[in-house]
Enzyme design. Sequence first.
Site, PDB file in Angstrom:
ATOM      1  N   GLY A   1      49.888 -28.191  -1.957  1.00 20.00           N
ATOM      2  CA  GLY A   1      50.751 -27.789  -3.051  1.00 20.00           C
ATOM      3  C   GLY A   1      51.133 -29.016  -3.872  1.00 20.00           C
TER       4      GLY A   1
ATOM      5  N   SER B   1      44.763 -32.217   0.360  1.00 22.02           N
ATOM      6  CA  SER B   1      45.241 -32.105  -1.010  1.00 22.02           C
ATOM      7  C   SER B   1      46.626 -32.761  -1.088  1.00 22.02           C
ATOM      8  CB  SER B   1      45.258 -30.630  -1.421  1.00 22.02           C
ATOM      9  OG  SER B   1      45.455 -30.482  -2.801  1.00 22.02           O
ATOM     10  N   TRP B   2      47.672 -32.041  -1.545  1.00 18.91           N
ATOM     11  CA  TRP B   2      49.018 -32.613  -1.474  1.00 18.91           C
ATOM     12  C   TRP B   2      49.352 -33.013  -0.042  1.00 18.91           C
ATOM     13  CZ3 TRP B   2      53.164 -34.959  -3.089  1.00 18.91           C
ATOM     14  CH2 TRP B   2      54.337 -34.868  -2.341  1.00 18.91           C
TER      15      TRP B   2
ATOM     16  N   ASP C   1      34.711 -31.256  -5.796  1.00 21.55           N
ATOM     17  CA  ASP C   1      36.146 -30.978  -5.861  1.00 21.55           C
ATOM     18  C   ASP C   1      36.638 -31.372  -7.254  1.00 21.55           C
ATOM     19  OD1 ASP C   1      38.919 -30.976  -5.623  1.00 21.55           O
ATOM     20  OD2 ASP C   1      38.912 -31.804  -3.594  1.00 21.55           O
TER      21      ASP C   1
ATOM     22  N   HIS D   1      37.067 -27.917  -3.396  1.00 18.08           N
ATOM     23  CA  HIS D   1      38.331 -28.462  -2.923  1.00 18.08           C
ATOM     24  C   HIS D   1      38.878 -27.796  -1.658  1.00 18.08           C
ATOM     25  CE1 HIS D   1      42.329 -30.218  -3.169  1.00 18.08           C
ATOM     26  NE2 HIS D   1      42.878 -29.011  -3.178  1.00 18.08           N
TER      27      HIS D   1
END
Length: 367
Positions: free
Chosen positions: A92, A159-160, A316, A344
């Site tokens: 996120g 990711s985050w 990605d 991704h």
Amino acid sequence: MIRCCRVLERRQSILSTPRSLIRPITRITLSSNLFSRPSSSSITPSKPVAMYPPIKPYESGFFPGANSDKHQLYYEVSGNKKGDPVVFLHGGPGGGTDPKDRQFFNPEKYKIVLFDQRGAGKSTPSAELENNTTWDLVKDIEALRQKLGVAKWHVFGGSWGSTLSLAYAQAHPDRVKSLVLRGIFTLRQSELRFFYQDGASHLFPEQWEEYLAPIPEAERYDMMKAYHSRLNSSDEKISLAAAKAWAKWEMATSRLIVDAEAIAHAEEGGFATAFARIENHYFVNEGFMREGQLLEKQEIDKIRHIPTIVVQGRYDVVCPATTAWALQRAWPEITLHIIPDAGHSSREPGIEKKLVEAADAMASKGL
């Protein structure tokens, strides 16, 4: 004949070069044979991999935010009560956890800890931005570690989640056994501009049109800022429409092949609002850190000793491979796996397979 002579000259030149001037080869793995002669396509698609079987947590509940009782954070523990502890940090920010996230880990070897970050998933209040920064989340991870009586644990994030994993490890290197990271994101302005302003738009033009739609043309020079005013509008109709458009843009671009189920998820009002508001809040505030902070030598030096595996999709567009490469350049001790037929998402077959293998490898090290 001329080409042959030139090749021989180059080989002789290389052989005569002093060893001290030859740059060592870094550990980069292409997780597919790109140099074979396939009959119909350049890459053989990764086959689906069986993750570990679904399991249920044996402990779950809520704990207060480290510096704010207003935030009540959902956590759960599954797997082996006496196993090697691992904490899963979701993406996120604002994405929340999913029961399938438990399945990256061998439940016989790992004590598996999941939690929903501030305002995300089952944590309350939903979509809350007050006292919601990177460093608040780092404190929350420490609070959860202490609550569970864990001395050190493996940290797994994509990711985050990779951003937060790096921030946490750099703040508390003595508490981290290993890092398994996916889709590296360091919150530099170049990364944000590529996805939210000018970059990914060239690859997904039809989805980009839908992302542009809620924003008047005069405000499109800064899409994150324009979305910020709408996501925080007092008019629920405006804020919800903006949230769904923001979430849909990421869901539509997260896989090599657009996934209808993921896009449908973006239409769920509760998820879209938390996901979009929290992401945008962090991004317009530059992650509450210095530009490029996570890649600074002084910060990397704090974690250089920690065994680390990075899994990165070649295609990605949410967190392009250039950032994983920048991390590898700053930190050549890591093992970087480039998955050649993936975007991704952690649900891409090649990425999913390599993440399971990476978690298995860290468990087998006996750290």
